[in-house]
Design a protein around this motif. Structure first.
Motif, short mmCIF file in Angstrom:
data_model
loop_
_atom_site.label_atom_id
_atom_site.label_comp_id
_atom_site.label_asym_id
_atom_site.label_seq_id
_atom_site.Cartn_x
_atom_site.Cartn_y
_atom_site.Cartn_z
N ALA A 1 0.85 -1.21 0.00
CA ALA A 1 0.00 0.00 0.00
C ALA A 1 0.88 1.25 0.00
CB ALA A 1 -0.94 -0.01 1.21
N GLU A 2 1.94 1.20 0.77
CA GLU A 2 2.81 2.37 0.80
C GLU A 2 3.57 2.54 -0.51
OE1 GLU A 2 4.57 2.55 4.85
OE2 GLU A 2 2.37 2.50 5.06
N GLU A 3 4.12 1.45 -1.03
CA GLU A 3 4.87 1.52 -2.30
C GLU A 3 3.99 2.04 -3.45
OE1 GLU A 3 7.61 -2.35 -1.28
OE2 GLU A 3 6.22 -2.49 -2.96
N LYS A 4 2.72 1.63 -3.45
CA LYS A 4 1.85 1.94 -4.58
C LYS A 4 0.97 3.17 -4.32
CE LYS A 4 1.52 -2.87 -6.09
NZ LYS A 4 1.26 -3.17 -7.48
N ASN A 5 1.17 3.84 -3.22
CA ASN A 5 0.30 4.96 -2.82
C ASN A 5 -1.18 4.54 -2.91
OD1 ASN A 5 -0.46 7.51 -1.94
ND2 ASN A 5 -0.54 8.35 -4.02
N ALA A 6 -1.49 3.47 -2.19
CA ALA A 6 -2.87 2.95 -2.17
C ALA A 6 -3.50 3.21 -0.81
CB ALA A 6 -2.86 1.45 -2.45
N ILE B 1 -4.52 4.50 -5.79
CA ILE B 1 -5.33 3.27 -5.82
C ILE B 1 -6.22 3.24 -4.57
CG2 ILE B 1 -5.22 0.74 -5.67
CD1 ILE B 1 -2.53 0.85 -7.10
N ILE B 2 -7.47 2.86 -4.78
CA ILE B 2 -8.37 2.61 -3.64
C ILE B 2 -8.66 1.11 -3.62
CG2 ILE B 2 -10.66 3.04 -2.63
CD1 ILE B 2 -10.71 5.71 -4.22
N VAL B 3 -8.27 0.44 -2.56
CA VAL B 3 -8.65 -0.98 -2.40
C VAL B 3 -9.87 -0.97 -1.49
CG1 VAL B 3 -7.96 -3.27 -1.64
CG2 VAL B 3 -6.25 -1.71 -2.59
N PHE B 4 -11.01 -1.38 -2.05
CA PHE B 4 -12.25 -1.27 -1.28
C PHE B 4 -12.68 -2.64 -0.77
CE2 PHE B 4 -15.49 2.11 -0.66
CZ PHE B 4 -16.19 1.44 0.32
N TYR C 1 -4.35 -9.02 -0.53
CA TYR C 1 -2.92 -9.01 -0.88
C TYR C 1 -2.72 -9.20 -2.38
CZ TYR C 1 1.75 -10.96 -1.50
OH TYR C 1 3.00 -11.21 -1.96
N GLU C 2 -3.37 -10.23 -2.91
CA GLU C 2 -3.17 -10.57 -4.33
C GLU C 2 -3.74 -9.48 -5.25
OE1 GLU C 2 -1.62 -13.48 -7.05
OE2 GLU C 2 -1.24 -12.80 -5.02
N THR C 3 -4.86 -8.92 -4.86
CA THR C 3 -5.49 -7.86 -5.67
C THR C 3 -4.58 -6.64 -5.75
OG1 THR C 3 -7.69 -8.61 -5.11
CG2 THR C 3 -7.51 -6.33 -5.78
N LEU C 4 -4.01 -6.28 -4.62
CA LEU C 4 -3.14 -5.10 -4.61
C LEU C 4 -1.81 -5.41 -5.30
CD1 LEU C 4 -2.62 -2.21 -3.74
CD2 LEU C 4 -2.05 -3.04 -1.46
N ARG C 5 -1.26 -6.57 -5.07
CA ARG C 5 0.04 -6.92 -5.67
C ARG C 5 -0.04 -6.90 -7.19
NH1 ARG C 5 2.98 -11.22 -7.59
NH2 ARG C 5 1.26 -12.72 -7.46
N ARG C 6 -1.12 -7.51 -7.73
CA ARG C 6 -1.21 -7.61 -9.20
C ARG C 6 -2.08 -6.50 -9.80
NH1 ARG C 6 -3.63 -13.27 -9.62
NH2 ARG C 6 -3.75 -12.77 -11.83
#
Ligand code: SF4
Length: 323
Positions: free
Chosen positions: A29-34, A70-73, A292-297
């Motif tokens: 989340a930090e690396e991708k500014n999510a 990125i917003i992970v909802f 995890y997988e959703t954000l990673r990919r």
């Protein structure tokens, strides 16, 4: 540490695995500014990686204001759609695209258009728990936190409210000056709590206060000391002058209540619902490995047609202004 899970065959994770995976999610989340948003009904291990935890209204506001890329909802589909509509330049990711809301799916855009023809003089009000297609057809959205306040302000005598008949009936009792036409949708987990079960809990814990979500059946609402949205229940249950609180809503809320005020005891009903569980199974369809997988990919992106977003934005923004 690198983490590798058999994501297609999810299994129970050990405490150490959960902690490792949570660290990885936060690092990504930090690396991708999510930003990670989670509804109160999410699993505890998912709530623990979120930047913000809240109900539909609180999370809509966070989604609209964020400048994250990125917003992970972590919630059900209509919530992700609302986030995309309110902040369309952001990439919105839904960790489980299968996680819809059964109540939101109980009314379609076509049905709303047909109802408009029958009631051309009514204002159409949609609970935020509706699909983007349905929102595009209505005049204003509401949540359980702001519905009576907004509907009182509307310059119309006749209100068509959809899709939740229980919430609609609760609002109608507070706004008797207006005429309500209610769609017959319902939230399966909330509507299945019975007055008998609440009575039994009250007999067992006579000193307890009772907090009820307005998606519950009217006979259950009648037994409440307090009726309110999820965030309003959090405030009430953690501050009310009682050692015990019977909480009639989705059991995922227990985690937040215990964290906010561990001094009190929170009692939830134990009845099974339509999917044979005591919780909302679509909400629990979001798991930590899926986050995890959703954000990673960067998969499971929420994509909506431009014209639907444009039309659905108006009733949501009207709600945010009026509330
Ligand atoms: S708790 Fe009810 S309203 Fe919320 S997502 Fe589940 S089915 Fe839909």
């Amino acid at each position: 540490m690198s983490v590798s899970f058999a994501l297609s065959q999810e299994r129970d994770l050990s405490v150490d695995e959960i902690k490792d995976l949570q660290r990885e999610v936060r690092k990504l989340a930090e690396e991708k500014n999510a930003v990670i948003l989670a509804h109160y009904y999410q699993r505890p291990e998912v709530q623990d990686v979120a930047d913000f935890i809240g109900d539909s209204l609180e999370l809509s506001r966070r989604a609209a204001e964020t400048d994250a890329d990125i917003i992970v909802f972590c919630g059900v589909r209509f919530m992700c759609e609302t986030a995309k509509i309110l902040n369309p330049t952001r990439k919105v990711l839904h960790p489980n695209p299968e996680s819809g809301c059964p109540m939101a799916d109980m009314v379609t855009a076509e049905q709303v258009r047909m109802l408009r023809q029958k009631h051309p003089d009514a204002v159409f009000v949609a609970y935020i728990n509706t699909t983007a297609d349905v929102k595009a057809e209505v005049d204003v959205c509401v949540t359980s936190a702001n519905a009576p306040k907004i509907i009182k302000k509307l310059d119309a005598k006749k209100i068509v409210f959809l899709p939740d008949q229980a919430l609609g009936g609760w609002i109608a009792r507070q706004v008797p000056e207006k005429e309500f036409i209610l769609w017959k949708g319902f939230c399966p987990p909330h509507f299945e709590f019975t007055a008998g079960e609440v009575m039994r809990l009250k007999e067992r814990y006579p000193d307890a206060k009772v907090a009820v979500h307005p998606e519950c059946h009217p006979k259950v609402i009648e037994l409440a000391d307090f009726v309110g949205s999820t965030s309003q229940i959090v405030r009430y249950a953690t501050t009310v002058d009682a050692k015990r609180v019977i909480v009639i809503t989705e059991v995922g809320l227990k985690y937040t209540l215990q964290k906010k005020n561990p001094e009190k005891e929170y009692i939830f009903p134990e009845s099974m619902n339509y999917c044979g569980t005591v919780y909302c199974c679509t909400m629990k369809g979001i798991t930590l490995p899926k986050v995890y997988e959703t954000l990673r990919r960067e998969i499971n992106e929420v994509v909506l047609p431009e014209d639907i977003m444009e039309r659905a934005r108006r009733p949501i923004e009207r709600m945010l202004q009026l509330s």
